[in-house]
Design an enzyme around this catalytic site. Structure first.
Site, PDB file in Angstrom:
ATOM      1  N   ASP A 137      18.187  27.514  -1.222  1.00 47.44           N
ATOM      2  CA  ASP A 137      16.806  27.018  -1.244  1.00 47.44           C
ATOM      3  C   ASP A 137      15.926  28.003  -0.480  1.00 47.44           C
ATOM      4  OD1 ASP A 137      14.649  25.395  -1.671  1.00 47.44           O
ATOM      5  OD2 ASP A 137      15.189  23.892  -0.180  1.00 47.44           O
ATOM      6  N   LYS A 163      10.391  24.138 -12.970  1.00 50.61           N
ATOM      7  CA  LYS A 163      10.214  23.027 -12.030  1.00 50.61           C
ATOM      8  C   LYS A 163       8.871  22.342 -12.272  1.00 50.61           C
ATOM      9  CE  LYS A 163      11.569  23.281  -7.690  1.00 50.61           C
ATOM     10  NZ  LYS A 163      11.681  23.778  -6.306  1.00 50.61           N
TER      11      LYS A 163
END
Length: 319
Positions: free
Chosen positions: A16, A124
């Site tokens: 991440d 996303k």
């Protein structure tokens, strides 16, 4: 074996971060980015060449320069992962299905211009009703999606029905909200609402055979990660990857399809009205979704301002 190695036996580990060197160091299966992570990376001298390249490609168009920057960072990250990178649609489009579709298709087109196949990209989108509808259409076009800023069961159920590839429920931000609401310094992991939420979503998906993958995200401590061992994917920030790598000991698998099938939970079907009502009933989810969109938007605007200043300092000559 380290806890990270043990964890990797049960779940796919995702980095991440927008920091390419960190991705190269940890060599995860996948990587995720968002405007906040890329803002930090864009301000780092190590990656100024990518920012400059984005400005040159866009030839004065700040919005297009941001798209190019997301794609150029994504392409670099893909050199260090075996799987996929997630690239985020502008948060300002979270409540506009058609504009989200155009932006997503545009990002894929830029990747394909650089010879990056769409199979290696996850688009996303914020998990609004409009974002879910955009994802449903994109999936039918072979553009795979990662639904982010997901805080509630209503959002997860709607994503599964829409056939999205992957969801990212935010463990840490759920934990933050409840810790503040309870006015406590910590919540034991066995009572952690973020962990409980992801466990419920995972169990629901596996019980009813949904193909959508669950990727636990936004962790505050390693205990939350270990409590979700067995989740399809876990996206972990570099500092927590380091802690897991530095700790040894067995990691027990907590989530599995076999356990999920024995859990008693009804199947739900949500139309728009039912979705909005069920989501509205969850104060934490409504607060955190709105806050998340605002935060991503704020960082996107800072990124846009940074790109504009760079372009002004070194005007790109027309070709």
């Amino acid at each position: 074996m380290s806890q990270l190695e043990e964890l990797s036996r049960h779940s796919l580990v995702v980095a991440d971060t927008g920091d390419i060197e960190q991705v190269a160091r940890w060599k995860p299966q996948d990587a995720t980015t968002n405007p906040s992570l890329l803002l930090a990376a864009a301000e780092d001298p190590r990656y100024q060449h990518l920012v400059q390249s984005s400005v040159r490609e866009a030839r004065g168009d700040a919005s297009l320069a941001m798209d190019w920057m997301f794609v150029l960072f994504g392409k670099e990250i893909l050199q260090h992962v075996r799987g996929r990178v997630s690239t985020e649609v502008d948060a300002r489009l979270s409540f506009d299905t058609e504009k989200s579709l155009r932006k997503a298709r545009g990002l894929i087109a830029l990747y394909e211009k650089l010879a990056v196949p769409r199979e290696r990209i996850l688009i996303k989108l914020a998990t609004t009703w409009e974002g879910i509808r955009a994802a449903e259409k994109l999936e039918k076009e072979g553009i795979h999606c990662n639904l982010t800023l997901l805080f509630s069961f209503a959002q997860a159920a709607a994503c599964a029905d829409a056939g999205v590839t992957l969801i990212s429920p935010f463990v840490g931000r759920i934990y933050d909200w409840h810790r503040q609401a309870r006015k406590v310094d910590d919540i034991p992991v066995e009572e952690d609402p973020g962990v409980i939420s992801v466990t419920r979503i995972y169990s629901y998906y596996k019980k009813y055979g949904y193909k959508t993958q669950v990727m636990g995200a936004s962790f505050r401590k390693t205990a939350q990660i270990l409590a979700l061992a067995g989740c399809d994917l876990l996206t972990i920030a570099p500092d927590l990857l380091q802690k897991l790598s530095s700790s040894s000991g067995p990691v027990e698998r907590k989530l599995s399809p076999e356990k999920a099938k024995s859990i008693d939970m009804p199947k739900v079907k949500l139309d728009e009205t039912a979705f909005r009502w069920l989501f509205n009933e969850d104060a934490m989810a409504t607060d955190k979704l709105a806050e998340g969109i605002r935060r991503f938007d704020a960082d996107a605007r800072k990124l846009e301002k940074l790109i504009t200043s760079i372009a002004a300092a070194a005007p790109v000559t027309a070709k």
